[in-house]
Design a protein around this motif. Structure first.
Motif, PDB file in Angstrom:
ATOM      1  N   LYS A 269       0.799  -1.227   0.000  1.00  0.00           N
ATOM      2  CA  LYS A 269       0.000   0.000   0.000  1.00  0.00           C
ATOM      3  C   LYS A 269       0.838   1.286   0.000  1.00  0.00           C
ATOM      4  N   PRO A 270       1.892   1.393   0.847  1.00  0.00           N
ATOM      5  CA  PRO A 270       2.655   2.651   0.867  1.00  0.00           C
ATOM      6  C   PRO A 270       3.472   2.914  -0.399  1.00  0.00           C
ATOM      7  N   PHE A 271       3.547   1.918  -1.298  1.00  0.00           N
ATOM      8  CA  PHE A 271       4.445   2.038  -2.448  1.00  0.00           C
ATOM      9  C   PHE A 271       3.711   1.931  -3.785  1.00  0.00           C
ATOM     10  N   GLN A 272       2.379   2.139  -3.759  1.00  0.00           N
ATOM     11  CA  GLN A 272       1.587   1.962  -4.969  1.00  0.00           C
ATOM     12  C   GLN A 272       1.446   3.231  -5.809  1.00  0.00           C
ATOM     13  N   ALA A 273       1.769   4.382  -5.246  1.00  0.00           N
ATOM     14  CA  ALA A 273       1.422   5.659  -5.886  1.00  0.00           C
ATOM     15  C   ALA A 273       1.996   5.825  -7.283  1.00  0.00           C
ATOM     16  N   ASN A 274       3.239   5.411  -7.485  1.00  0.00           N
ATOM     17  CA  ASN A 274       3.908   5.674  -8.768  1.00  0.00           C
ATOM     18  C   ASN A 274       3.961   4.457  -9.684  1.00  0.00           C
ATOM     19  N   LEU A 275       3.122   3.474  -9.404  1.00  0.00           N
ATOM     20  CA  LEU A 275       3.132   2.276 -10.247  1.00  0.00           C
ATOM     21  C   LEU A 275       2.524   2.571 -11.618  1.00  0.00           C
ATOM     22  N   PRO A 276       3.163   2.081 -12.691  1.00  0.00           N
ATOM     23  CA  PRO A 276       2.545   2.199 -14.015  1.00  0.00           C
ATOM     24  C   PRO A 276       1.215   1.456 -14.050  1.00  0.00           C
ATOM     25  N   GLU A 277       0.307   1.923 -14.874  1.00  0.00           N
ATOM     26  CA  GLU A 277      -1.007   1.300 -14.983  1.00  0.00           C
ATOM     27  C   GLU A 277      -0.874  -0.158 -15.396  1.00  0.00           C
ATOM     28  N   GLY A 278      -1.630  -0.999 -14.748  1.00  0.00           N
ATOM     29  CA  GLY A 278      -1.614  -2.414 -15.087  1.00  0.00           C
ATOM     30  C   GLY A 278      -0.651  -3.246 -14.266  1.00  0.00           C
ATOM     31  N   GLN A 279       0.168  -2.618 -13.428  1.00  0.00           N
ATOM     32  CA  GLN A 279       1.158  -3.371 -12.653  1.00  0.00           C
ATOM     33  C   GLN A 279       0.666  -3.741 -11.256  1.00  0.00           C
ATOM     34  N   LEU A 280      -0.488  -3.232 -10.852  1.00  0.00           N
ATOM     35  CA  LEU A 280      -1.039  -3.578  -9.547  1.00  0.00           C
ATOM     36  C   LEU A 280      -2.103  -4.658  -9.731  1.00  0.00           C
ATOM     37  N   HIS A 281      -1.896  -5.807  -9.122  1.00  0.00           N
ATOM     38  CA  HIS A 281      -2.787  -6.937  -9.300  1.00  0.00           C
ATOM     39  C   HIS A 281      -3.705  -7.098  -8.093  1.00  0.00           C
ATOM     40  N   SER A 282      -4.891  -7.588  -8.328  1.00  0.00           N
ATOM     41  CA  SER A 282      -5.785  -7.904  -7.220  1.00  0.00           C
ATOM     42  C   SER A 282      -5.291  -9.180  -6.544  1.00  0.00           C
ATOM     43  N   PRO A 283      -5.598  -9.350  -5.256  1.00  0.00           N
ATOM     44  CA  PRO A 283      -5.195 -10.581  -4.580  1.00  0.00           C
ATOM     45  C   PRO A 283      -5.741 -11.844  -5.264  1.00  0.00           C
ATOM     46  N   ARG A 284      -6.965 -11.787  -5.749  1.00  0.00           N
ATOM     47  CA  ARG A 284      -7.540 -12.973  -6.387  1.00  0.00           C
ATOM     48  C   ARG A 284      -6.800 -13.327  -7.675  1.00  0.00           C
ATOM     49  N   LYS A 285      -6.455 -12.316  -8.467  1.00  0.00           N
ATOM     50  CA  LYS A 285      -5.685 -12.591  -9.684  1.00  0.00           C
ATOM     51  C   LYS A 285      -4.325 -13.186  -9.320  1.00  0.00           C
ATOM     52  N   ALA A 286      -3.686 -12.593  -8.293  1.00  0.00           N
ATOM     53  CA  ALA A 286      -2.384 -13.102  -7.868  1.00  0.00           C
ATOM     54  C   ALA A 286      -2.497 -14.557  -7.430  1.00  0.00           C
ATOM     55  N   ALA A 287      -3.546 -14.870  -6.664  1.00  0.00           N
ATOM     56  CA  ALA A 287      -3.727 -16.237  -6.186  1.00  0.00           C
ATOM     57  C   ALA A 287      -3.887 -17.212  -7.351  1.00  0.00           C
ATOM     58  N   LYS A 288      -4.706 -16.846  -8.325  1.00  0.00           N
ATOM     59  CA  LYS A 288      -4.907 -17.725  -9.479  1.00  0.00           C
ATOM     60  C   LYS A 288      -3.619 -17.895 -10.282  1.00  0.00           C
ATOM     61  N   ASP A 289      -2.881 -16.794 -10.459  1.00  0.00           N
ATOM     62  CA  ASP A 289      -1.607 -16.876 -11.181  1.00  0.00           C
ATOM     63  C   ASP A 289      -0.642 -17.814 -10.463  1.00  0.00           C
ATOM     64  N   LEU A 290      -0.520 -17.631  -9.147  1.00  0.00           N
ATOM     65  CA  LEU A 290       0.442 -18.425  -8.381  1.00  0.00           C
ATOM     66  C   LEU A 290       0.055 -19.899  -8.353  1.00  0.00           C
ATOM     67  N   LEU A 291      -1.223 -20.196  -8.215  1.00  0.00           N
ATOM     68  CA  LEU A 291      -1.647 -21.592  -8.219  1.00  0.00           C
ATOM     69  C   LEU A 291      -1.428 -22.227  -9.588  1.00  0.00           C
ATOM     70  N   GLY A 292      -1.609 -21.435 -10.644  1.00  0.00           N
ATOM     71  CA  GLY A 292      -1.322 -21.948 -11.983  1.00  0.00           C
ATOM     72  C   GLY A 292       0.147 -22.309 -12.133  1.00  0.00           C
ATOM     73  N   ILE A 293       1.023 -21.467 -11.579  1.00  0.00           N
ATOM     74  CA  ILE A 293       2.456 -21.749 -11.635  1.00  0.00           C
ATOM     75  C   ILE A 293       2.785 -22.993 -10.820  1.00  0.00           C
ATOM     76  N   VAL A 294       2.257 -23.045  -9.588  1.00  0.00           N
ATOM     77  CA  VAL A 294       2.531 -24.188  -8.718  1.00  0.00           C
ATOM     78  C   VAL A 294       2.156 -25.495  -9.406  1.00  0.00           C
ATOM     79  N   ARG A 295       1.031 -25.501 -10.086  1.00  0.00           N
ATOM     80  CA  ARG A 295       0.576 -26.735 -10.724  1.00  0.00           C
ATOM     81  C   ARG A 295       1.404 -27.091 -11.958  1.00  0.00           C
ATOM     82  N   SER A 296       2.117 -26.126 -12.502  1.00  0.00           N
ATOM     83  CA  SER A 296       2.924 -26.391 -13.693  1.00  0.00           C
ATOM     84  C   SER A 296       4.348 -26.831 -13.364  1.00  0.00           C
ATOM     85  N   LEU A 297       4.766 -26.673 -12.111  1.00  0.00           N
ATOM     86  CA  LEU A 297       6.150 -26.970 -11.750  1.00  0.00           C
ATOM     87  C   LEU A 297       6.410 -28.473 -11.703  1.00  0.00           C
ATOM     88  N   THR A 298       7.631 -28.837 -12.067  1.00  0.00           N
ATOM     89  CA  THR A 298       8.069 -30.233 -12.021  1.00  0.00           C
ATOM     90  C   THR A 298       9.238 -30.341 -11.042  1.00  0.00           C
TER      91      THR A 298
END
Length: 244
Positions: free
Chosen positions: A198-227
């Motif tokens: 939160k304290p470091f979001q002010a100058n982020l380029p548009e599109g670089q801040l992800h919602s927690p739900r999107k992050a969770a889905k992305d991370l679970l997708g990665i976890v399931r792809s790892l060997t």
């Protein structure tokens, strides 16, 4: 168990945080049985019958051991440590200069970001099946990369997450001797809309801040792809390896 139904049971440590809660929600929504473990013992997502809430303190090994003992009744095949600290509870933020180094603050960062996840691994890894796929993951950060460090600063956070990455590598090498299908990995979720960033979001380029739900889905997708060949590395939210 088919890959489509993996995991049957998961444990999320740090379940009351933004990413942790989202991970619990997504997993439970898929029918996964979830151990939702947090400092408060509470869960603020869409909890259902799939969710078992438990209390722990990442700096208290006894509390971790107690939760892990309960998990023997339904051991997870996936464990994710979603806890971490950038700004301490007393408001101490990341150092911009070596002149701001404080020994107590640095020690706190290491206890939460590096030592805590290792203690979770100490008590959870023995629960993993030896004959099936299992994954232990912890939230890391791109700024922990030594080779990618171009700006300096944030000494305690960078160093504690770099220490975490080394510990994950050690765990991967050790676990491979007994669990041939196991994976240990660090996960960089990107910049997620949580209290940590939160304290470091002010100058982020548009599109670089992800919602927690999107992050969770992305991370679970990665976890399931790892060997097992990926074990011991750190991957970002796009699935790309982060340089050590």
């Amino acid at each position: 168990m088919s890959e489509a139904n993996w995991p049957e049971c998961a444990a999320v440590f740090g379940a009351s945080g933004g990413i942790g809660a989202a991970l619990c929600d997504v997993l439970a929504g898929e029918g996964v049985r979830v151990w939702a473990v947090s400092r408060s013992g509470e869960f603020h997502g869409d909890a259902g019958e799939q969710m078992r809430r438990r209390r722990f303190d990442l700096t208290d090994e006894g509390s971790i051991a107690e939760v892990a003992a309960e998990m023997r009744s339904d051991p997870p095949q996936l464990a994710i440590v979603a806890s971490g600290v950038l700004t301490l509870d007393d408001g101490t933020g990341p150092e911009r200069s070596y002149r701001q180094i404080d020994a107590d603050a640095m020690e706190s960062a290491f206890r939460i970001n590096a030592i805590g996840p290792m203690l979770v691994a100490k008590h959870v890894l023995p629960l993993f099946p030896r004959d099936r796929r299992c994954v232990f993951a912890a939230l890391s950060a791109r700024v922990a990369s030594i080779g990618d460090n171009r700006l300096g600063g944030w000494h305690s956070y960078r160093a504690s997450k770099a220490a975490l990455n080394m510990l994950l590598r050690n765990l991967a090498l050790e676990l491979a001797r007994t669990h041939r299908q196991a994976v240990v990995a660090g996960l960089h979720p990107g910049t997620v809309d949580t209290g940590l960033s939160k304290p470091f979001q002010a100058n982020l380029p548009e599109g670089q801040l992800h919602s927690p739900r999107k992050a969770a889905k992305d991370l679970l997708g990665i976890v399931r792809s790892l060997t097992p060949e990926d074990s011991g590395q750190v991957f970002d939210w796009k699935g790309e390896a982060v340089a050590p």
